[in-house]
Design a protein around this motif. Structure first.
Motif, PDB file in Angstrom:
ATOM      1  N   ALA A 200       0.873  -1.095   0.114  1.00 11.96           N
ATOM      2  CA  ALA A 200       0.011  -0.048   0.089  1.00 11.96           C
ATOM      3  C   ALA A 200       0.893   1.359   0.053  1.00 11.96           C
ATOM      4  N   SER A 201       0.441   2.345  -0.491  1.00 15.80           N
ATOM      5  CA  SER A 201       1.222   3.308  -0.540  1.00 15.80           C
ATOM      6  C   SER A 201       0.122   4.486  -0.593  1.00 15.80           C
ATOM      7  N   MET A 202       0.685   5.842  -0.019  1.00 16.05           N
ATOM      8  CA  MET A 202      -0.201   7.017   0.047  1.00 16.05           C
ATOM      9  C   MET A 202       0.621   8.329   0.074  1.00 16.05           C
ATOM     10  N   GLU A 272      -4.723   2.238   5.641  1.00 14.58           N
ATOM     11  CA  GLU A 272      -5.721   1.402   5.351  1.00 14.58           C
ATOM     12  C   GLU A 272      -6.837   2.233   4.963  1.00 14.58           C
ATOM     13  N   ALA A 273      -7.075   3.486   5.697  1.00 16.01           N
ATOM     14  CA  ALA A 273      -8.274   4.274   5.225  1.00 16.01           C
ATOM     15  C   ALA A 273      -8.052   4.906   3.952  1.00 16.01           C
ATOM     16  N   ALA A 274      -6.688   5.220   3.791  1.00 13.33           N
ATOM     17  CA  ALA A 274      -6.512   6.067   2.247  1.00 13.33           C
ATOM     18  C   ALA A 274      -6.519   5.372   1.063  1.00 13.33           C
ATOM     19  N   ASN A 278      -6.229  -3.746   2.693  1.00 18.49           N
ATOM     20  CA  ASN A 278      -5.937  -4.694   3.871  1.00 18.49           C
ATOM     21  C   ASN A 278      -4.639  -5.144   4.263  1.00 18.49           C
ATOM     22  N   VAL A 279      -3.978  -4.154   4.726  1.00 17.70           N
ATOM     23  CA  VAL A 279      -2.692  -4.166   5.029  1.00 17.70           C
ATOM     24  C   VAL A 279      -2.496  -5.280   6.013  1.00 17.70           C
ATOM     25  N   ALA A 280      -3.070  -5.417   7.097  1.00 21.84           N
ATOM     26  CA  ALA A 280      -2.969  -6.114   8.399  1.00 21.84           C
ATOM     27  C   ALA A 280      -3.048  -7.541   7.641  1.00 21.84           C
TER      28      ALA A 280
END
Length: 303
Positions: A200-202, A272-274, A278-280
């Motif tokens: 994931a990346s933001m 996770e919100a951005a 499902n990173v976890a």
């Protein structure tokens, strides 16, 4: 019997801790959340054991969520678990390296991971030289140890830099003078790396003209797709420090992405919100893969 996971965390109610526990249970683990400061280490001629409230702690894997303020104690606990041969995400050495910004910077430069120009100042009289070396003012002055943006200052004059360095040295801190990347003011990119993969990346942006882009301090976050160069740099930075899980913070400069920091206990709520990822769950998958590999290796050794 389901494999047992000890999740080391001082905050069982925290978003990241709850999400990691939930996804690990979903992946077939029996999860126990334990405060690392409540654990006792006994070292003897047989090696060492870890106890919690009078009972030995038995598990197949450990997931450390070690906060900066308990690094030394937390790392000692992780190291003892390592000696028992269980799966660990992340290792004690990886945590130590990531917590010291100077050591992390030195290791990354050695492996040609791009970072902002940085000077470690041992005497306040050398501040002027350090400021010139990083391109003059404005520049960033910060401590080699710290997290969540604490102890990080944007200074606009050499005099202000000297004052800050002097104050840090007087308090026993180790100051760094770092290049200011004007084009990325108030923003950075976080890549969440799990098992040599960016999951994931933001991009994080500060409000108005503020310098800090940290999410829980009021910054905003949104999803961003990384290009191949950015992904490769994030993965290489993580591997260089010997981490399985990391939040890699990068500044997007005119000369390409520069790694600002590598966090060994990255928060999951903002990303996770951005990204709606499902990173976890990815962390749980990696945990299970490493455990399967350990079982296979053990079985092969017995044959």
């Amino acid at each position: 019997m389901e494999p047992r996971l000890v999740l080391l965390s001082r905050g069982p109610e925290l978003y990241s801790t709850r999400r990691l526990a939930t996804e690990a249970e979903r992946a077939g683990w029996t999860v126990e959340i334990v405060d690392p400061l409540a654990l006792t280490i006994i070292v003897d001629e047989d090696g060492g054991r870890i106890f919690h409230k009078g009972w030995p702690v038995e598990c197949e894997a450990v997931l450390p969520r070690i906060g900066y303020s308990i690094t030394r104690r937390g790392v000692a606990i992780v190291r003892q678990f390592e000696q028992s041969g269980v799966v660990i995400l992340n290792s004690s050495q990886g945590i130590i390296r990531s917590r010291d910004k100077l050591v992390a910077c030195q290791m990354m430069v050695e492996k040609r991971v791009p970072v902002p120009i940085t000077a470690h100042v041992g005497a306040w009289e050398d501040t002027e030289r350090a400021v010139r070396r990083v391109g003059g003012t404005p520049c960033v002055v910060k401590s080699t140890e710290g997290t969540h943006g604490s102890g990080v200052y944007l200074v606009k004059s050499s005099r202000q830099a000297r004052q800050l360095v002097y104050q840090m040295l007087e308090r026993g801190m180790r100051p760094l003078v770092q290049e200011y990347i004007e084009e990325s003011h108030g923003s950075d990119v976080r890549a969440l790396v799990v098992g040599s993969e960016v999951v994931a990346s933001m991009i994080r942006k500060a409000h108005g003209s503020e310098f800090s882009s940290i999410f829980y301090l009021g910054g905003s976050v949104c999803h961003i797709e990384l290009d191949d160069e950015q992904r490769d740099i994030a993965i290489k930075a993580t591997e260089t420090l010997g981490l399985e899980i990391a939040g890699v913070d990068m500044l997007l400069s005119e000369r390409g992405p520069l790694v600002l920091e590598v966090n060994s206990s990255p928060g999951l709520e903002g990303i996770e919100a951005a990204t709606r990822s499902n990173v976890a769950g990815k962390v749980a998958e990696r945990l299970s893969a490493l455990y399967t590999c350990l079982l296979y290796t053990s079985d092969a050794a017995e044959e």
